[in-house]
Design a protein around this motif. Structure first.
Motif, PDB file in Angstrom:
ATOM      1  N   PHE A  61       0.830  -1.204   0.000  1.00  5.35           N
ATOM      2  CA  PHE A  61       0.000   0.000   0.000  1.00  5.35           C
ATOM      3  C   PHE A  61       0.869   1.262   0.000  1.00  5.35           C
ATOM      4  N   ALA A  62       1.872   1.262   0.870  1.00  2.00           N
ATOM      5  CA  ALA A  62       2.786   2.410   0.919  1.00  2.00           C
ATOM      6  C   ALA A  62       3.440   2.611  -0.444  1.00  2.00           C
ATOM      7  N   PHE A  63       3.852   1.515  -1.043  1.00  2.00           N
ATOM      8  CA  PHE A  63       4.546   1.556  -2.323  1.00  2.00           C
ATOM      9  C   PHE A  63       3.623   2.086  -3.422  1.00  2.00           C
ATOM     10  N   THR A  64       2.401   1.579  -3.445  1.00  2.00           N
ATOM     11  CA  THR A  64       1.455   2.000  -4.475  1.00  2.00           C
ATOM     12  C   THR A  64       1.109   3.483  -4.322  1.00  2.00           C
ATOM     13  N   HIS A  65       0.893   3.902  -3.084  1.00  2.00           N
ATOM     14  CA  HIS A  65       0.619   5.313  -2.786  1.00  2.00           C
ATOM     15  C   HIS A  65       1.721   6.199  -3.389  1.00  2.00           C
ATOM     16  N   ILE A  66       2.963   5.788  -3.225  1.00  2.00           N
ATOM     17  CA  ILE A  66       4.073   6.596  -3.733  1.00  2.00           C
ATOM     18  C   ILE A  66       4.147   6.525  -5.259  1.00  2.00           C
ATOM     19  N   LEU A  67       3.945   5.330  -5.810  1.00  2.00           N
ATOM     20  CA  LEU A  67       4.013   5.217  -7.272  1.00  2.00           C
ATOM     21  C   LEU A  67       2.910   6.018  -7.950  1.00  2.00           C
ATOM     22  N   ARG A  68       1.772   6.104  -7.302  1.00  2.00           N
ATOM     23  CA  ARG A  68       0.693   6.911  -7.868  1.00  2.00           C
ATOM     24  C   ARG A  68       1.086   8.384  -7.878  1.00  2.00           C
ATOM     25  N   ILE A  69       1.762   8.803  -6.796  1.00  2.00           N
ATOM     26  CA  ILE A  69       2.250  10.179  -6.744  1.00  2.00           C
ATOM     27  C   ILE A  69       3.294  10.389  -7.841  1.00  2.00           C
ATOM     28  N   ALA A  70       4.041   9.311  -8.126  1.00  2.00           N
ATOM     29  CA  ALA A  70       5.083   9.388  -9.153  1.00  2.00           C
ATOM     30  C   ALA A  70       4.508   9.218 -10.555  1.00  2.00           C
ATOM     31  N   GLY A  71       3.192   9.274 -10.679  1.00  2.00           N
ATOM     32  CA  GLY A  71       2.594   9.352 -12.005  1.00  2.00           C
ATOM     33  C   GLY A  71       2.070   8.057 -12.592  1.00  2.00           C
ATOM     34  N   ARG A 174      -9.680   5.828   3.752  1.00  2.00           N
ATOM     35  CA  ARG A 174      -9.864   7.005   2.921  1.00  2.00           C
ATOM     36  C   ARG A 174      -8.936   6.957   1.711  1.00  2.00           C
ATOM     37  N   GLU A 175      -7.693   6.607   1.970  1.00  2.00           N
ATOM     38  CA  GLU A 175      -6.722   6.591   0.881  1.00  2.00           C
ATOM     39  C   GLU A 175      -7.011   5.464  -0.125  1.00  2.00           C
ATOM     40  N   MET A 176      -7.586   4.360   0.376  1.00  2.00           N
ATOM     41  CA  MET A 176      -7.955   3.258  -0.521  1.00  2.00           C
ATOM     42  C   MET A 176      -8.961   3.726  -1.561  1.00  2.00           C
ATOM     43  N   VAL A 177      -9.898   4.539  -1.123  1.00  2.00           N
ATOM     44  CA  VAL A 177     -10.910   5.043  -2.049  1.00  2.00           C
ATOM     45  C   VAL A 177     -10.259   6.003  -3.032  1.00  2.00           C
ATOM     46  N   ARG A 178      -9.407   6.894  -2.491  1.00  2.00           N
ATOM     47  CA  ARG A 178      -8.764   7.886  -3.342  1.00  2.00           C
ATOM     48  C   ARG A 178      -7.933   7.219  -4.435  1.00  2.00           C
ATOM     49  N   LEU A 179      -7.242   6.150  -4.079  1.00  2.00           N
ATOM     50  CA  LEU A 179      -6.379   5.471  -5.055  1.00  2.00           C
ATOM     51  C   LEU A 179      -7.139   4.461  -5.901  1.00  2.00           C
ATOM     52  N   ASN A 180      -8.399   4.241  -5.565  1.00  2.00           N
ATOM     53  CA  ASN A 180      -9.148   3.137  -6.170  1.00  2.00           C
ATOM     54  C   ASN A 180      -8.373   1.833  -5.987  1.00  2.00           C
ATOM     55  N   TRP A 181      -8.095   1.520  -4.754  1.00  2.00           N
ATOM     56  CA  TRP A 181      -7.304   0.332  -4.411  1.00  2.00           C
ATOM     57  C   TRP A 181      -7.863  -0.951  -5.027  1.00  2.00           C
ATOM     58  N   PRO A 182      -9.189  -1.169  -4.979  1.00  2.00           N
ATOM     59  CA  PRO A 182      -9.694  -2.404  -5.581  1.00  2.00           C
ATOM     60  C   PRO A 182      -9.288  -2.531  -7.047  1.00  2.00           C
ATOM     61  N   GLY A 183      -9.126  -1.386  -7.720  1.00  2.00           N
ATOM     62  CA  GLY A 183      -8.716  -1.412  -9.115  1.00  2.00           C
ATOM     63  C   GLY A 183      -7.292  -1.916  -9.311  1.00  2.00           C
ATOM     64  N   HIS A 184      -6.502  -1.889  -8.247  1.00  2.00           N
ATOM     65  CA  HIS A 184      -5.131  -2.400  -8.338  1.00  2.00           C
ATOM     66  C   HIS A 184      -5.062  -3.898  -8.084  1.00  2.00           C
ATOM     67  N   LEU A 185      -6.092  -4.422  -7.424  1.00  2.00           N
ATOM     68  CA  LEU A 185      -5.970  -5.774  -6.870  1.00  2.00           C
ATOM     69  C   LEU A 185      -6.177  -6.898  -7.868  1.00  2.00           C
ATOM     70  N   ALA A 526      -4.755  16.376   0.050  1.00  2.00           N
ATOM     71  CA  ALA A 526      -5.458  17.157   1.071  1.00  2.00           C
ATOM     72  C   ALA A 526      -6.931  17.342   0.697  1.00  2.00           C
ATOM     73  N   ARG A 527      -7.210  17.480  -0.608  1.00  2.00           N
ATOM     74  CA  ARG A 527      -8.595  17.662  -1.040  1.00  2.00           C
ATOM     75  C   ARG A 527      -9.286  16.340  -1.306  1.00  2.00           C
ATOM     76  N   ASN A 528      -8.567  15.240  -1.071  1.00  2.00           N
ATOM     77  CA  ASN A 528      -9.108  13.902  -1.297  1.00  2.00           C
ATOM     78  C   ASN A 528      -9.521  13.694  -2.754  1.00  2.00           C
ATOM     79  N   VAL A 529      -8.653  14.165  -3.639  1.00  2.00           N
ATOM     80  CA  VAL A 529      -8.876  13.998  -5.075  1.00  2.00           C
ATOM     81  C   VAL A 529      -7.884  12.944  -5.572  1.00  2.00           C
ATOM     82  N   ALA A 530      -8.296  12.111  -6.501  1.00  2.00           N
ATOM     83  CA  ALA A 530      -7.409  11.056  -7.006  1.00  2.00           C
ATOM     84  C   ALA A 530      -6.092  11.645  -7.501  1.00  2.00           C
ATOM     85  N   PRO A 531      -4.975  10.928  -7.358  1.00  2.00           N
ATOM     86  CA  PRO A 531      -3.665  11.492  -7.710  1.00  2.00           C
ATOM     87  C   PRO A 531      -3.544  11.847  -9.192  1.00  2.00           C
TER      88      PRO A 531
END
Ligand SMILES: Cc1cc2nc3c(=O)[nH]c(=O)nc-3n(C[C@H](O)[C@H](O)[C@H](O)COP(=O)(O)OP(=O)(O)OC[C@H]3O[C@@H](n4cnc5c(N)ncnc54)[C@H](O)[C@@H]3O)c2cc1C
Lengths: 531, 150
Positions: A61-71, A174-185, A526-531
């Motif tokens: 999860f930590a890794f995916t969060h960062i990779l999403r930030i990385a584009g 909250r972050e799972m929704v923002r990243l659409n985590w199920p879409g990664h799984l 901060a605005r809870n908008v997808a990356p």
């Protein structure tokens, strides 16, 4: 020593089974490197993704969060996991080891799985989250300001602030929704990793869909492995007892479900031995002391193998110690996450040297908590909490309960009767005990480091596993002994993930997170908008 | 914070020059205590000279702090220390001003002028380092406060 009957994961569970109904021992599995033809001959559907992360726990999860930030997008990063929510395994281990939802965990305000920046920290978020505080029973302005005030002062005169476990879960939700985590799984369990002749990797996995238990293969350029702990670990004498006498009711592991122990002690009283002197052991002791305070007629015998009488080390390397315990805020000195200790580890080339630093600065220790100290003192004075130092020679059934023969340092032995023994010494982290990692050692080119874990380099690439332009990274408990001492912690997983992301960026796989991208992405967070 | 020596020095340079600089540029026209009629350019010379003193003396302080940090097992620098060090730093700046060590400033300026300036810069830097800095420079907190170099 491991217990192969116990499972710890809430998902598909045991990662250690060595046979499987459907996997097979297909002949092509004996080949270390597969051509595309080999993959097809395996007879499983092959899909592909640029990067696959195996585990789906906190590390993935930590890794995916960062990779999403990385584009990168959900399409670029697929996660093979046996759980739906990244904190499920963590939550289960917490619950069993007596950290319920509104109990404080052991990491700082800035260790947030949903936020790599560390701002705003959990303390500030607690101050402004009235709903959370209400649920935790922390009402009033004083209690609202306390967390923020605490981080301003800590650790001078106050204990370190740590968030409640529910804060971690809620922020991950909250972050799972923002990243659409199920879409990664890709729900399932990874079985084997094979290097691909033309570069990259094949991962064979068993989808969770129970109706069609047919193996599948994902081909990816890069792989990331964060599979946590393979299972429970018991002290050898306790393991022997459980196997020999078939009794896993009286002797339990702190990380497995063991509420029956507390139920019986509350109802009928009795004696319980706690083994170990680290964070889990103290939590168990605390739980028992709380039950005692609530009226249970129980006695705790706390067995120490190494008894820390007072502070140890000298000069600039002095760690506090008292009443059997070594004290520090977190599992490593804070500087392990990026300060002086981190630099020292990065500079230390020899695996033995790194292991030595890890033993000196990590090892078995507990944080100082006022409430704990108070009830320990009360228990010691009242006689319902006793401490005993020594080596256990044997454990046998006691009809009822158990009898432990303990040899103390001066050579004398004594027998301790107890209704229950709780082993609080640890989880298994030997990669050999994990089915996927063992296979990676046998067929993937991976090796073992000075601490007996997976050997990774400074970017967490597993040495010996490179495949053409593809790279295989691992983080978490399996890589202890590498260049980041606290790699098995929230912040350690994030730090490791950032190092991996930077390595991927250097290869042009994702964007490097510079000041502008970082700030813009934080603003989206901060605005809870997808990356 | 868990600074290393190099991280401390880099952070000090960045914080005082960039954040302190912007802050000084913004507040100088509004600061109290200048003799009436002092041209704006002279005001800037005064405030930036004080800022330069904070920088130079601050580098000296970082070595002291780094040494003191070695006594801490955690090798960290608690947030509170970032506030408390206000006292020793302001005192040293005061000495420097009094003794006329600060170029461009012959005699001790009125307290409400330079102390107001000092306090504002201090608070803004403290606030920035404890929050936005981590947002802008994502690796800063993992690199002991370093911004460049290994
Ligand atoms: C009781 C406890 C408390 C802790 N408290 C803290 C704390 O307060 N602060 C802190 O910073 N750290 C804490 N930690 C340490 C660490 O941060 C957590 O253990 C964290 O969950 C580790 O993340 P991970 O990704 O390595 O493993 P996990 O979160 O366990 O995730 C790994 C997942 O991979 C799955 N898996 C394994 N094999 C496969 C496979 N072949 N295919 C698919 N999936 C697989 C597992 O079932 C599991 O769900 C704690 C650890 C424990 C045990």
């Amino acid at each position: 020593m491991t217990d192969h009957s116990a499972t710890i994961a809430p998902g598909r569970g045991d990662q250690r089974g060595h046979t499987d109904e459907s996997s097979g021992s297909h002949p092509v599995l004996s080949k270390d490197i597969w051509s595309d033809h080999d993959a097809r001959s395996f007879g499983a559907p092959v899909e592909s993704a640029p990067l696959v992360s195996i585990g789906g726990g906190m590390g993935s999860f930590a890794f995916t969060h960062i990779l999403r930030i990385a584009g990168l997008t959900a399409h670029d990063v697929r996660v093979i996991s046996d759980i739906d929510r990244p904190y499920e395994t963590y939550e289960l281990l917490c619950r069993n080891s007596q950290i319920p939802a509104y109990e404080r965990i052991r990491s700082d305000s800035g260790s947030m799985m949903d936020n790599i920046w560390g701002f705003p920290g959990y303390a500030l978020r607690e101050t402004f989250n009235r709903g959370l505080r209400r649920r935790a029973g922390l009402t009033g302005l004083g209690r609202a300001l306390a967390p923020s005030w605490n981080v301003l002062l800590e650790p001078i005169g106050v204990d370190y602030y740590t968030p409640m476990s529910s804060q971690v879960f809620e922020s991950c939700d909250r972050e799972m929704v923002r990243l659409n985590w199920p879409g990664h799984l890709l729900p399932g369990t990874a079985r084997n990793i094979r290097r691909r002749q033309e570069g990259g990797y094949f991962t064979v996995y068993l989808p969770r869909d129970r109706t069609r238990r047919q193996l599948r293969i994902v081909q990816s350029q890069h792989l990331h492995v964060s599979v946590g702990y393979p299972g429970l670990r018991f002290l050898p004498d306790l393991q022997r007892y459980r196997t020999e006498y078939g009794d896993s009711t009286s002797v339990v592991n702190a990380y497995e479900e063991h509420e029956h122990v507390y139920d019986q002690l509350r109802a009928r009283g009795g004696t319980v031995i706690v083994r170990g002197s680290g964070i889990v052991a103290i939590r168990i002791v605390q739980r028992l002391l709380d039950d005692r305070a609530a009226g249970a007629n129980l006695t705790i015998v706390h067995l120490f193998r190494n008894y820390v009488e007072n502070s140890q080390g000298s000069g600039f390397q002095r760690r506090r110690g008292r009443r059997g315990f070594a004290y520090q805020g977190f599992n490593y000195p804070k500087s392990g996450w990026g300060g002086q200790l981190f630099d020292q580890m990065m500079r230390t080339e020899s695996p033995e040297g790194r292991s030595a630093i890890i033993r000196r600065t990590g090892g078995t220790n507990i944080p100082h908590r006022r409430a704990w100290e108070k009830s320990l003192t009360a228990g010691l004075n009242g006689g319902w909490y006793r401490q005993l130092q020594g080596e256990v020679e044997s454990v046998v059934p006691g009809h009822p309960g158990t009898v432990s023969r303990v040899r103390s340092a001066n050579g004398s032995t004594q027998e301790v009767f107890a209704d229950f023994i709780i082993d609080g010494t640890g989880l298994e982290a030997d990669p050999r005990e994990h089915r996927l990692l063992a296979d990676l050692l046998d067929h993937g080119g991976a090796g073992i480091n000075g601490s007996g874990r997976l050997d990774v380099d400074r970017n967490f690439e597993v040495r010996g596993t490179r495949s053409g332009s593809g790279r295989l990274y691992a983080i978490g408990a399996a890589t202890l002994g590498g260049y980041v001492a606290p790699v098995d912690s929230f912040l350690g997983l994030q730090l490791a993930s950032l190092l991996v992301a930077d390595d991927l960026a250097r290869q042009g796989f994702c964007k490097r997170i510079g000041p502008i991208r970082s700030t813009r992405q934080w603003w989206r967070w901060a605005r809870n908008v997808a990356p | 914070m868990i600074p290393t020596l190099r991280g401390r020095l880099q952070t000090r340079l960045f914080a005082v020059i960039v954040i302190g600089g912007v802050c000084t540029a913004l507040v100088t026209p509004l600061l109290p205590g200048f003799p009436p009629g002092t041209p704006v350019s002279e005001r800037y010379v005064d405030t930036f000279s004080v800022l330069a003193a904070v920088l130079v003396l601050g580098i000296f302080w970082e070595f002291v702090y780094h040494f003191l940090q070695q006594f801490r097992w955690e090798k960290d620098w608690p947030t509170l220390f970032g506030l408390l060090t206000f006292a020793n730093e302001v005192l040293l700046v005061w000495f420097a001003l009094r003794l006329g060590w600060v170029p461009n400033i012959e005699s001790l300026p009125p307290a409400r002028l330079w102390i107001t300036h000092f306090v504002i810069v201090w608070i803004v830097i403290f606030g920035f380092l404890n929050g936005p800095m981590k947002v802008v420079f994502i690796r800063w907190r993992f690199r002991g406060g370093r911004l460049v170099g290994p």
